[in-house]
Each structure stands twice: as structure tokens, then as C-alpha cells.
Design an enzyme around this catalytic site. Structure first.
Site, PDB file in Angstrom:
ATOM      1  N   THR A  47       1.157  -1.291  -0.289  1.00 51.78           N
ATOM      2  CA  THR A  47       0.049   0.567   0.002  1.00 51.78           C
ATOM      3  C   THR A  47       0.961   1.269  -0.079  1.00 51.78           C
ATOM      4  OG1 THR A  47      -1.527  -1.398   1.567  1.00 51.78           O
ATOM      5  CG2 THR A  47      -2.051   1.108   0.971  1.00 51.78           C
ATOM      6  N   TYR A 135       4.244 -12.713   4.507  1.00 49.54           N
ATOM      7  CA  TYR A 135       3.291 -12.481   3.574  1.00 49.54           C
ATOM      8  C   TYR A 135       2.981 -13.316   2.607  1.00 49.54           C
ATOM      9  CZ  TYR A 135       0.769  -8.357   1.070  1.00 49.54           C
ATOM     10  OH  TYR A 135       0.171  -7.352  -0.026  1.00 49.54           O
ATOM     11  N   LYS A 163       0.288 -13.197   6.995  1.00 44.28           N
ATOM     12  CA  LYS A 163      -0.890 -12.126   6.837  1.00 44.28           C
ATOM     13  C   LYS A 163      -1.164 -12.745   5.946  1.00 44.28           C
ATOM     14  CE  LYS A 163      -1.892  -7.952   3.879  1.00 44.28           C
ATOM     15  NZ  LYS A 163      -0.861  -6.577   3.601  1.00 44.28           N
ATOM     16  N   ILE A 206      -4.282  -6.607   8.518  1.00 47.41           N
ATOM     17  CA  ILE A 206      -3.347  -5.760   8.460  1.00 47.41           C
ATOM     18  C   ILE A 206      -3.646  -4.811   6.824  1.00 47.41           C
ATOM     19  CG2 ILE A 206      -1.252  -4.804   6.972  1.00 47.41           C
ATOM     20  CD1 ILE A 206      -0.031  -7.471   8.534  1.00 47.41           C
TER      21      ILE A 206
END
Length: 295
Positions: A47, A135, A163, A206
Site C-alpha cells: 500500500t 506475507y 499475513k 493488516i
């Protein structure tokens, strides 16, 4: 053992003004998040447009956030790359700057097999000795961390969380069977599935949308933990999430962070802003959401 955090961690955007990182806007945004119950801040992730940030910019952003947060919540640095040695060096620097943990994406482009994933993640964890969040985002990397691999990695003393951006509840259940959720946290990487993710035992999210509604998104987690049915509470958030799905993250969320004053509505190429009509609709949807809170 306690988890790194529980509830909402914010996948922080990077504010730009005239294509430069706007440090003052960054500080304003982080203060807003801290004042509105964010439980962790994730810096230099997807992001944040991290592929477009220089090493110097990443370090300056991370140091700014760490100094401002001042240990009030964990600061997690995105340091994963598709090169193990580069990931180690970036992670060591993040630790030196004061990061509480690191987040490591699966290698992309030169993707490996599951045995290579184990060696990659363990090599970084061994070198850095800082808590690691794995992740898993196959939609961006075309690779997944299989449940059996998560099981192996969860035995490492520094690998403490996943995540999970698979949006696949069968995957979640397979992972849960293989780990100790008292010591290894499962965080959703998809804002739109948090109701079921929490119901199935996830420790948090998250989040992208929490850049603009951190308090409301954390309240959802808190309500679920209190035993409440959060389906109705989620509905207005779901409407806003639907509006955010108009384009690829972080294009839409930056239309809202800029609307709240956290930098200009700017992205770095190859990302481009929404069309004006889509920006207008998204911001109107946000206004409607906030107005509904005050009724």
C-alpha cells in the site's frame, strides 16, 4: 506468548507532494491513526508503493514513523524482496532504525519452490533476529506459502505471524490445524473478509481501509471479541469497501487519504489516479459513511 498485535494493523500509504515524500503529511496521518486506535503500523508495504521508493526514502519514512510512534504500537517494516541477501540487508537496517518487526513477502518473478521458501525466510530470520510476519499474497506474486510450509516456518522462534491475503478459508483452516495460534498469529490481508476471518479465529487484519477509518475498523474486532454478532456493524463498512474496489490498491485508498489531508492525490508510475468521476463517487461514499456514524 502474546501476539505481535491483535486487531487492526494499518498498511500505511506514502503521501506525495510534487512526487516527493511529504514527511509532514506522513506525521499527520500517523498521529491520526494513533489517536484512532490503530494497533500496529506497517510501513513500506504494498500500500506504500514500496517498489517506487528509493532505499533512502524507505529509511526516512520508517525512521519518521518509529520516532513518532515511540513504542506506543508495533511498527512493522516491509523489507521482503525476491533476493534473500537484499532482504537481509534491508531487514538489518530496519532493525537498526528501531523497527519492532519485519514483514516478508514471498519471492516474486524468480519465484522458488516450497523448500526454497523455507530456506529464504529462515535465512532472513536467522540473520536479523527480529519478529517476522510472513506475507502470502498469491494474487500479486503467483506463489503461495503452502500450509505445510507455514507449519515448518512457525517453529522458528522469530517467525511469529502470517499475513494471509489468499481470501481462501480452506487455506486458513488448513494452516490453523498445523500451528499453535497461541504463539503464531493469523492476520487477514483482505479487509472485505474480516467478519468470517475473525469468526474462524484470526487475530486481526493488516488493513488498507484502516488508513481512513481505523477506529471503526478496530471497533469491529473489539465487538467480535466481546461475543457480538458484527454482521450488521460491518454493512456500512462493506459499502465503503465496495467503492474502494473500483481499482487496484493503493489507487483508491489514496483518493481518500488525500481527501483527509494526508498529502496530494498522487501516485508514482506505473500507478495512476482514478478518473475524476470515480474519485468523486468514492469520496461521496466516504462522506455518506461518516454521516451515518453521526445519526
Amino acid at each position: 506468548m502474546t501476539h505481535l498485535f491483535e486487531g487492526v494493523g494499518v498498511a500505511l500509504t506514502t503521501p506525495f507532494t510534487n512526487n516527493k515524500v511529504n514527511i509532514e503529511a506522513l506525521k499527520t496521518h500517523v498521529n491520526f491513526l494513533l489517536e484512532n486506535n490503530a494497533q500496529a503500523i506497517i510501513v513500506n508495504g504494498t500500500t506504500a508503493e514500496s517498489p517506487t521508493l528509493t532505499t533512502d526514502e524507505k529509511e526516512r519514512i520508517l525512521k519518521t514513523v518509529i520516532d513518532l510512534v515511540d513504542k506506543r504500537v508495533p511498527v512493522i517494516a516491509g523489507t521482503g524482496t525476491n533476493d534473500t541477501e537484499k532482504s537481509i540487508q534491508a531487514s538489518i537496517q530496519a532493525k537498526a532504525l528501531g523497527a519492532d518487526a519485519i514483514m516478508l513477502i514471498t519471492p516474486y518473478y524468480n519465484k522458488t519452490n516450497q523448500r526454497g521458501l523455507v530456506k529464504h525466510f529462515e535465512a532472513i530470520a536467522d540473520a536479523v533476529k527480529l519478529p517476522v510476519v510472513l506475507y502470502n499474497v498469491p494474487s500479486r506474486t503467483n506463489m503461495t506459502i503452502e500450509p505445510e510450509t507455514v507449519e515448518i516456518l512457525s517453529q522458528h522462534p522469530y517467525i511469529v505471524a502470517l499475513k494471509d491475503a489468499t481470501n481462501d478459508f480452506e487455506y486458513l483452516e488448513e494452516v490453523k490445524k498445523r500451528i499453535d495460534t497461541n504463539s503464531f498469529a493469523l492476520y487477514s490481508g483482505n479487509d472485505d473478509n474480516v467478519v468470517e476471518y475473525y469468526q474462524r479465529g484470526g487475530q486481526g487484519v493488516i488493513s488498507v481501509i484502516a488508513n481512513v477509518i481505523p477506529k471503526e475498523f478496530q471497533a469491529l474486532y473489539d465487538a467480535q471479541q466481546s461475543g457480538l454478532d458484527i454482521q450488521d456493524q460491518f454493512k456500512p463498512i462493506g459499502t465503503l469497501l465496495s467503492a474502494l474496489s473500483v481499482d487496484i490498491n493503493p489507487i483508491p485508498i489514496k483518493a481518500l487519504t488525500s481527501y483527509l489531508g494526508f498529502g496530494n492525490y498522487e501516485l508514482r508510475l506505473p500507478l495512476v489516479s482514478l478518473e475524476d468521476t470515480d474519485t468523486k463517487v468514492l469520496r461521496e461514499t466516504y462522506d455518506t459513511f461518516k454521516a451515518g456514524e453521526n445519526e
